[in-house]
Design an enzyme around this catalytic site. Structure first.
Site, PDB file in Angstrom:
ATOM      1  N   VAL A 183       0.758   4.990 -12.081  1.00  0.00           N
ATOM      2  CA  VAL A 183       1.910   6.135 -12.341  1.00  0.00           C
ATOM      3  C   VAL A 183       3.088   5.447 -11.955  1.00  0.00           C
ATOM      4  O   VAL A 183       4.320   5.584 -12.970  1.00  0.00           O
ATOM      5  CB  VAL A 183       1.809   7.228 -11.764  1.00  0.00           C
ATOM      6  CG1 VAL A 183       2.925   8.253 -11.753  1.00  0.00           C
ATOM      7  CG2 VAL A 183       0.606   8.029 -11.883  1.00  0.00           C
ATOM      8  N   ASP A 184       3.392   4.760 -11.077  1.00  0.00           N
ATOM      9  CA  ASP A 184       4.642   4.320 -10.465  1.00  0.00           C
ATOM     10  C   ASP A 184       5.297   2.990 -11.277  1.00  0.00           C
ATOM     11  O   ASP A 184       6.529   3.444 -11.939  1.00  0.00           O
ATOM     12  CB  ASP A 184       4.700   3.635  -9.093  1.00  0.00           C
ATOM     13  CG  ASP A 184       3.965   4.579  -8.383  1.00  0.00           C
ATOM     14  OD1 ASP A 184       3.995   5.712  -8.382  1.00  0.00           O
ATOM     15  OD2 ASP A 184       3.447   4.027  -7.216  1.00  0.00           O
ATOM     16  N   SER A 185       4.671   2.300 -11.935  1.00  0.00           N
ATOM     17  CA  SER A 185       5.101   1.228 -12.815  1.00  0.00           C
ATOM     18  C   SER A 185       5.271   1.780 -14.293  1.00  0.00           C
ATOM     19  O   SER A 185       6.102   1.290 -14.910  1.00  0.00           O
ATOM     20  CB  SER A 185       4.325  -0.186 -12.630  1.00  0.00           C
ATOM     21  OG  SER A 185       2.771   0.314 -13.105  1.00  0.00           O
TER      22      SER A 185
ATOM     23  N   SER B 273       1.180  -2.208 -13.535  1.00  0.00           N
ATOM     24  CA  SER B 273      -0.179  -2.111 -13.218  1.00  0.00           C
ATOM     25  C   SER B 273      -1.025  -1.285 -14.030  1.00  0.00           C
ATOM     26  O   SER B 273      -2.252  -1.179 -13.604  1.00  0.00           O
ATOM     27  CB  SER B 273      -0.033  -1.978 -11.885  1.00  0.00           C
ATOM     28  OG  SER B 273       0.228  -0.375 -11.582  1.00  0.00           O
ATOM     29  N   GLY B 274      -0.632  -0.203 -14.536  1.00  0.00           N
ATOM     30  CA  GLY B 274      -1.480   0.908 -15.155  1.00  0.00           C
ATOM     31  C   GLY B 274      -1.455   2.101 -14.325  1.00  0.00           C
ATOM     32  O   GLY B 274      -1.741   3.222 -14.796  1.00  0.00           O
TER      33      GLY B 274
ATOM     34  N   LYS C 153       5.949  10.315  -4.478  1.00  0.00           N
ATOM     35  CA  LYS C 153       5.149  10.421  -5.597  1.00  0.00           C
ATOM     36  C   LYS C 153       5.157  11.587  -6.571  1.00  0.00           C
ATOM     37  O   LYS C 153       5.220  11.582  -7.721  1.00  0.00           O
ATOM     38  CB  LYS C 153       3.827  10.172  -4.863  1.00  0.00           C
ATOM     39  CG  LYS C 153       2.476   9.814  -5.966  1.00  0.00           C
ATOM     40  CD  LYS C 153       2.573   8.378  -6.228  1.00  0.00           C
ATOM     41  CE  LYS C 153       1.120   7.918  -7.101  1.00  0.00           C
ATOM     42  NZ  LYS C 153       1.404   6.465  -7.165  1.00  0.00           N
TER      43      LYS C 153
ATOM     44  N   GLU D  59       6.994  21.638   8.340  1.00  0.00           N
ATOM     45  CA  GLU D  59       7.003  20.771   7.254  1.00  0.00           C
ATOM     46  C   GLU D  59       5.437  20.561   6.528  1.00  0.00           C
ATOM     47  O   GLU D  59       5.300  20.183   5.328  1.00  0.00           O
ATOM     48  CB  GLU D  59       7.605  19.230   7.568  1.00  0.00           C
ATOM     49  CG  GLU D  59       6.811  18.248   8.459  1.00  0.00           C
ATOM     50  CD  GLU D  59       7.473  18.835   9.967  1.00  0.00           C
ATOM     51  OE1 GLU D  59       7.092  17.800  10.731  1.00  0.00           O
ATOM     52  OE2 GLU D  59       7.691  19.819  10.275  1.00  0.00           O
TER      53      GLU D  59
ATOM     54  N   GLY E 219       7.808  13.431  17.056  1.00  0.00           N
ATOM     55  CA  GLY E 219       7.627  11.836  17.136  1.00  0.00           C
ATOM     56  C   GLY E 219       6.550  12.135  18.358  1.00  0.00           C
ATOM     57  O   GLY E 219       6.320  12.957  19.103  1.00  0.00           O
TER      58      GLY E 219
ATOM     59  N   CYS F 104      10.067  19.901  17.009  1.00  0.00           N
ATOM     60  CA  CYS F 104       9.039  19.549  17.886  1.00  0.00           C
ATOM     61  C   CYS F 104      10.073  18.434  18.800  1.00  0.00           C
ATOM     62  O   CYS F 104      10.622  18.898  19.609  1.00  0.00           O
ATOM     63  CB  CYS F 104       7.830  18.886  17.305  1.00  0.00           C
ATOM     64  SG  CYS F 104       6.431  18.679  18.491  1.00  0.00           S
ATOM     65  N   TYR F 105       9.554  17.332  18.765  1.00  0.00           N
ATOM     66  CA  TYR F 105      10.415  16.336  19.728  1.00  0.00           C
ATOM     67  C   TYR F 105      11.822  16.266  19.514  1.00  0.00           C
ATOM     68  O   TYR F 105      12.582  16.272  20.414  1.00  0.00           O
ATOM     69  CB  TYR F 105       9.924  14.969  19.526  1.00  0.00           C
ATOM     70  CG  TYR F 105      10.512  13.762  20.201  1.00  0.00           C
ATOM     71  CD1 TYR F 105       9.929  13.429  21.564  1.00  0.00           C
ATOM     72  CD2 TYR F 105      11.836  13.257  19.954  1.00  0.00           C
ATOM     73  CE1 TYR F 105      10.595  12.509  22.321  1.00  0.00           C
ATOM     74  CE2 TYR F 105      12.490  12.344  20.739  1.00  0.00           C
ATOM     75  CZ  TYR F 105      11.569  12.128  21.956  1.00  0.00           C
ATOM     76  OH  TYR F 105      12.359  11.065  22.556  1.00  0.00           O
TER      77      TYR F 105
ATOM     78  N   HIS G 170       5.757  22.625  13.536  1.00  0.00           N
ATOM     79  CA  HIS G 170       5.997  21.896  12.310  1.00  0.00           C
ATOM     80  C   HIS G 170       6.241  22.464  11.095  1.00  0.00           C
ATOM     81  O   HIS G 170       5.141  23.097  10.430  1.00  0.00           O
ATOM     82  CB  HIS G 170       4.938  20.726  12.104  1.00  0.00           C
ATOM     83  CG  HIS G 170       5.106  19.719  13.373  1.00  0.00           C
ATOM     84  ND1 HIS G 170       6.053  18.591  13.409  1.00  0.00           N
ATOM     85  CD2 HIS G 170       4.569  19.469  14.704  1.00  0.00           C
ATOM     86  CE1 HIS G 170       5.830  17.861  14.378  1.00  0.00           C
ATOM     87  NE2 HIS G 170       5.164  18.512  15.049  1.00  0.00           N
TER      88      HIS G 170
END
Length: 515
Positions: free
Chosen positions: A228-230, A225-226, A371, A173, A54, A81-82, A171
């Site tokens: 990937v998600d929808s 929407s066209g 995603k 990650e 953070g 870290c934090y 970090h």
């Protein structure tokens, strides 16, 4: 879904990467802001807890702390870290500010064997990592031992092996810590003993069951929407409830060349999903007339979209549910209260329920996924790779890839240039190596000479970035011959462009949408 791992967020811009790495290890986890962590711990019983980094300093008053319950739950805790610093400060150590800043690449030396570092370290016990901190731990809690040091940090990693508490100053990650994923895997699987059962096959079955339970015999509307998600959400819903689903595709006129036809062909033709196709391109273009500010463009497009969608929804009798492709990052951003810089970066997707006049219940079958997980689910569902592997495309579409005011002429010029660019990328076999590539029609014109005449036309900028997570990115190093070939084709084939430039910035540009 109960999460065996809870990530407590202190405002780091890369907190989501912690959850992604844990899930990549096959363990489901969730993120909760630090000020909501106490309530989350009361409601659930995670088997491991991770404290994120953070921007704050534990040396200052009123900065975030972990709930005391974290250290009393009897489960492994990893501070990053934090997170390591607040762990030290809360358990009897000491942190000082104002010296020994350490940012960027560094080497740690593993000083003591620990299950956290199993399989790491060279012959000298060294391991490359990524540091990003300005404060320094000057003493650690009494029950802790040093398990790794760095040139500027004598407490680069610490551990209380009895209580299974660990802290790392770097970090793990981020991709800049090459074997950071191994550290996180060691923590959640070897130390916490959690079985790696999280995968998209299991999620698919669970999601279908949840959708059927929520929807029952009701009718559902899904906005396509066209992207990937929808697309993935629609196919998952159709598998769960069949013809109880109707999709609505609002064609804004701001899509790439040929995408509207692809959406209609796939969902109406291939999947035989009931689909309403609303061509509202004229409405969107007129609404955007004279608008140049990118944030105002978003709001104008969003308002127009809701109006068109509402009208089309009235054609679906008896619809009780509205489905949308909300993803987990959207959920995280909507509930974040850390005040960190990551909170204000995005403004285009809010998750707070539906407008009051839409008397429908919300269905969000992907709200637990990142995603890359959505793409994996799409492949699990059998969606064509041209949809699943498609580069990300912003919700406002080409409107923010034409900085300044929008006209139909500018959109057509950009579509042609963008099509040529992507065609050449595919011909070169580079499409899947690039996270995102697109053309931008800059709001400037230049004088040029073509043949025996002078021209005064637009400048086209090309951008291509590589990324493993969509949060950090670097430009793709095209060969000079490739760029020359693309530029020549665009100048020759697209009337209205007389100059092409390539953007080689390594950070996301501030005024041009790239996500």
């Amino acid at each position: 879904m109960a999460a065996p791992v809870l990530v407590i967020d202190f405002g780091s811009q890369v907190t989501q990467l912690i959850a992604r790495r844990v899930r990549e290890a096959g363990v489901y986890c969730e993120i909760v802001p630090f000020d909501k962590a106490a309530a989350a711990l009361k409601e659930s019983s995670p088997r491991a807890i991770i404290l994120s980094g953070g921007p704050a300093s534990v040396t200052e008053a009123d900065t975030p702390r972990a709930p005391q319950r974290v250290f009393e739950a009897g489960v492994p805790v990893l501070g990053i870290c934090y997170g390591e610093m607040t762990m030290c400060e809360q358990l009897g150590g000491r942190v000082e500010g104002g010296h020994a800043r350490e940012f960027g690449r560094a080497d740690i030396r593993i000083a003591k064997a620990s299950p956290l570092f199993a399989g790491l370290g060279d012959a000298n016990g060294r391991e490359p990592v990524w540091m990003s901190h300005g404060d320094k731990i000057t003493s650690i809690p009494p029950t802790f031992d040093v398990i790794a040091t760095s040139e500027n940090s004598p407490f680069a990693a610490i551990a209380d092996e009895t209580r299974r508490f660990y802290g790392v100053q770097f970090h793990p990650e981020v991709v800049h810590t090459p074997r950071g994923a191994t550290i996180l895997r060691n923590f959640v699987i070897n130390i916490a003993g959690i079985e790696p059962t999280w995968n998209m096959h299991a999620f698919r079955e669970q999601a279908i069951a949840r959708i059927r339970k929520q929807v029952g015999g009701g009718r559902v509307i899904c906005g396509l929407s066209g992207g990937v998600d929808s697309s993935v959400a629609a196919v998952l819903l159709h598998e769960a409830i069949g013809d109880q689903l109707t999709c609505i595709f609002v064609d804004t006129g701001l899509m790439r060349a040929g995408e509207s036809e692809q959406v209609v062909s796939l969902f109406r033709g291939h999947y035989n999903i009931p689909l309403l196709h609303a061509d509202a391109s004229d409405l969107f273009l007129s609404s955007l007339e004279g608008v140049s500010d990118p944030e105002k463009k978003r709001k104008v497009i969003g308002a127009a979209f809701i109006d068109v969608f509402d009208y089309e929804a009235t054609k679906v009798g008896g619809a009780e549910f509205l489905a949308q492709g909300t993803l987990y990052p959207d959920v995280i951003e909507s509930v974040s209260a850390t005040g960190g810089p990551s909170v204000t970066i995005k403004s285009h997707h809010n998750v707070g329920g539906l407008p009051a006049h839409m008397k429908m219940k919300l269905v969000e079958p992907l709200r637990e996924l990142f995603k890359d997980e959505v793409r994996a689910l799409g492949r699990e569902l059998g969606l064509p790779e041209e949809f699943v592997g498609r580069h990300p495309f912003p919700g406002p579409g080409l409107a923010i890839r034409v900085p300044g005011t929008i006209t139909k002429e500018k959109l057509e010029i950009l579509r042609k240039a963008d099509t040529i660019y992507l065609e050449e990328i595919r011909k070169a076999g580079l499409y899947d190596k690039i996270w995102q590539a697109f053309a931008v029609l800059l709001p400037v014109k230049t004088v040029g000479v073509m043949g025996d005449g002078r021209t005064y036309d637009h400048v086209c900028a090309l951008r291509a970035v590589t990324s493993s997570d969509g949060m950090t990115a670097d430009f793709y190093p095209f060969e000079h011959d490739f760029l020359a070939r693309v530029a020549t084709r665009i100048v020759n084939e697209v009337k209205g462009i007389n100059r092409v430039v390539y953007d080689v910035t390594s950070k996301p540009p501030g005024t041009i949408e790239w996500e």
